[in-house]
Design a protein around this motif. Structure first.
Motif, mmCIF file in Angstrom:
data_model
loop_
_atom_site.group_PDB
_atom_site.id
_atom_site.type_symbol
_atom_site.label_atom_id
_atom_site.label_comp_id
_atom_site.label_asym_id
_atom_site.label_seq_id
_atom_site.Cartn_x
_atom_site.Cartn_y
_atom_site.Cartn_z
ATOM 1 N N TYR A 115 0.859 -1.197 0.000
ATOM 2 C CA TYR A 115 0.000 0.000 0.000
ATOM 3 C C TYR A 115 0.888 1.238 0.000
ATOM 4 C CZ TYR A 115 -4.491 2.338 0.599
ATOM 5 O OH TYR A 115 -5.635 3.079 0.378
ATOM 6 N N ALA A 129 0.645 5.404 0.088
ATOM 7 C CA ALA A 129 -0.300 6.494 0.348
ATOM 8 C C ALA A 129 0.386 7.851 0.276
ATOM 9 C CB ALA A 129 -0.943 6.313 1.714
ATOM 10 N N ASN A 187 -9.064 10.801 -1.999
ATOM 11 C CA ASN A 187 -9.915 9.929 -1.181
ATOM 12 C C ASN A 187 -10.626 8.849 -1.995
ATOM 13 O OD1 ASN A 187 -9.083 11.668 0.817
ATOM 14 N ND2 ASN A 187 -10.972 12.852 0.815
ATOM 15 N N PRO A 244 -9.224 5.415 -3.061
ATOM 16 C CA PRO A 244 -8.173 4.397 -3.178
ATOM 17 C C PRO A 244 -8.401 3.498 -4.388
ATOM 18 C CG PRO A 244 -9.048 4.477 -0.937
ATOM 19 C CD PRO A 244 -9.925 5.345 -1.777
ATOM 20 N N ARG A 256 -2.022 -1.116 -3.777
ATOM 21 C CA ARG A 256 -3.115 -0.150 -3.628
ATOM 22 C C ARG A 256 -2.528 1.225 -3.350
ATOM 23 N NH1 ARG A 256 -8.512 -0.840 -3.639
ATOM 24 N NH2 ARG A 256 -9.823 0.435 -2.287
ATOM 25 N N TYR A 257 -3.237 2.231 -3.804
ATOM 26 C CA TYR A 257 -2.743 3.604 -3.684
ATOM 27 C C TYR A 257 -3.885 4.549 -3.339
ATOM 28 C CZ TYR A 257 -1.043 8.211 -4.848
ATOM 29 O OH TYR A 257 -0.711 9.537 -4.769
ATOM 30 N N HIS A 258 -3.598 5.512 -2.480
ATOM 31 C CA HIS A 258 -4.541 6.628 -2.341
ATOM 32 C C HIS A 258 -3.790 7.930 -2.145
ATOM 33 C CE1 HIS A 258 -4.546 6.003 2.281
ATOM 34 N NE2 HIS A 258 -4.215 7.266 2.141
ATOM 35 N N ARG A 292 -4.985 11.300 -0.167
ATOM 36 C CA ARG A 292 -6.102 11.851 0.621
ATOM 37 C C ARG A 292 -5.964 13.362 0.730
ATOM 38 N NH1 ARG A 292 -3.687 13.692 4.854
ATOM 39 N NH2 ARG A 292 -2.117 12.456 5.936
ATOM 40 N N ASP A 315 -6.053 7.229 6.737
ATOM 41 C CA ASP A 315 -5.003 6.338 6.224
ATOM 42 C C ASP A 315 -5.133 4.949 6.869
ATOM 43 O OD1 ASP A 315 -3.718 8.379 4.653
ATOM 44 O OD2 ASP A 315 -2.889 9.196 6.502
ATOM 45 N N GLN A 357 -7.898 2.703 5.654
ATOM 46 C CA GLN A 357 -7.601 2.014 4.379
ATOM 47 C C GLN A 357 -6.676 0.821 4.624
ATOM 48 O OE1 GLN A 357 -9.694 3.378 2.377
ATOM 49 N NE2 GLN A 357 -9.797 5.045 3.885
#
Ligand code: GTR
Length: 441
Positions: free
Chosen positions: A350, A352, A393, A395, A401-403, A405, A415, A418
């Motif tokens: 992940y 972020a 916001n 994901p 996986r990436y987001h 925010r 965070d 997720q």
């Protein structure tokens, strides 16, 4: 073959750092203009030293993965020694009804040698009390001592050197009682426990105080003979990453923990350490980078926000000395950070970012995760999927996986929500965990 990848150092990047004054972490003159980032051909993760293309997961694991790991060792983070032969653990406190009876709290001192004055690291471990199986554990270092992660008065107050921060209860480089729980917003312990996960954390300064002379009081000098590694052969990020693996060494001895489900996580500089630990130690079953930026998830060749030159100037102790060779021209670096992320494959990863954290180059973090996809594909795993950065916001992605925010550079409840969902998705349905989660809720 994806033509974004190339081994040719075609683009001579202008070094933003050349234009800057003396060391400041975030100079005003950093580039934040996408139009000035320029082309930045990247090394192809699947192109081997002999020019051939990796054709299978096996070839990746046997040939290309070790070769890339060696390059990161040589050019970026330095040597990462293994477990010291005479390491020992001492449980210094145990509360089986902590946090209002919901959790078990253990504190463990990891002694790195068997001598009376052995260098050590203090680990704080919370586990859900009602679990009837060994539990998965999030593992991460903290910035201000274990007592900062929760106001729980049973947590021993760290006596180590730390950066002075009066608002955070650190006076003259030492923690005071006022420091308890000051970083609690970054560590949602109750939520983790309620969802069936444990948390293991240690203060990063136990491994190396974070300043240019810190190595003199840290493991790089204290364990130099034991680890047969000179302090110049690695940097502080390496020392912190090394400590994360030593936490897993302890977890492997604790019957209440499922050490095959140790999830390494870290924010910012500790996100860099988490990535290096996760990339090099396959015992980490999942890897989380929270806004790790330059030297972490962000592509080094993108001239946006922090640069190699700037990070080596402001934090000369973080990386291997060789990393400075790329201050002027990151395009000469044989690796870039998408290859670090690729080393995590096929494990869940992940990455972020935060909208207000331009210094960490959110787009560079997204692209890095995206360009690790060909390696995940070798294992029939889907990566971030999206061709372009998702909206804030929102994901995206499966095994990677990436987001991004809204908000600033920080690790927030959003965070963590997720990361917990991601862990549930990848691990909760594995045999042995369903009943644990049902019971813990
Ligand atoms: C900054 C540094 C970043 C990031 C951050 C942090 O000053 O330039 O690379 O690591 O510190 O750790 O908060």
């Amino acid at each position: 073959m994806n033509n974004r990848f190339s081994c040719r150092p075609l683009w001579l990047l202008l070094c933003a750092g050349c234009l800057l004054g003396p060391a400041r972490a975030q100079p005003d003159s950093a580039n934040y203009d996408e139009a000035r980032v320029g082309a930045h051909p990247l090394p192809d993760p699947l192109r081997m030293a002999d020019g051939k293309t990796v054709a299978s997961a096996r070839q990746w694991t046997k040939v290309q993965r070790p070769a890339i790991l060696r390059q990161f060792t040589e050019h970026v983070y330095g040597k990462l020694p293994g477990k010291p032969p005479r390491m020992r653990f001492q449980v210094t406190s145990l509360d089986t009804a902590a946090l209002g009876g919901t959790a078990i709290r253990k504190q463990i001192t990891v002694f790195f040698t068997d001598t009376a004055d052995a260098p050590s690291m203090d680990v704080l471990l919370y586990l859900p009390r009602r679990a009837n199986r060994p539990v998965p554990v999030f593992v991460g270092l903290n910035f201000y001592g274990n007592h900062c992660v929760h106001p729980d008065p049973g947590i021993a107050l760290s006596t180590r050197w730390m950066m002075s921060n009066e608002a955070g209860g650190v006076v003259d480089h030492r923690a005071t009682e006022a420091a308890r729980g000051t970083q609690a917003s970054r560590w949602p312990v109750a939520e983790l426990i309620a969802r069936g996960y444990g948390l293991a954390t240690a203060y990063y300064g136990d491994l190396e105080p974070d300043h240019p002379e810190g190595w003199q009081k840290g493991i790089r000098s204290q364990l130099k003979d034991v680890l047969d590694t000179d302090e110049t052969e690695w940097g502080a990020i390496g020392a912190w990453a090394w400590g994360l693996s030593r936490i897993v060494d302890y977890l492997e001895t604790d019957a209440a923990v499922n050490a095959r489900q140790a999830f390494v996580t870290g924010h910012s500089r500790l996100g860099k350490a988490a990535l290096w630990a996760g990339a090099s130690d396959p015992r980490f079953a999942m890897v989380i980078s929270n806004e790790s930026g330059e030297g972490g998830a962000a592509l080094a060749r993108r001239r946006y926000g922090e640069t190699i030159r700037r990070i080596n100037t402001a934090f000369p102790h973080w990386f291997a000395p060789n990393y400075r060779n790329y201050n002027q021209d990151p395009a000469r670096l044989p690796v870039d950070q998408h290859l670090l992320l690729a080393l995590v494959a096929p494990r869940p990863l992940y990455v972020a970012s935060a909208e207000g954290d331009r210094w960490a180059d959110p787009k560079g973090e997204f692209l890095s995760a995206k360009y690790a996809e060909p390696v995940y594909r070798l294992f029939n795993r889907k990566g971030v999927g999206a061709a372009d950065m998702p909206a804030v916001n929102q994901p995206t992605g499966e095994t990677v996986r990436y987001h991004i925010r809204t908000g600033q550079h920080d690790i927030t409840a959003y965070d963590w929500a997720q990361y917990l969902d991601f862990a549930d998705r990848h691990f909760a349905r594995q045999p042995g965990n369903r009943s644990l989660k049902t019971k813990a809720r």
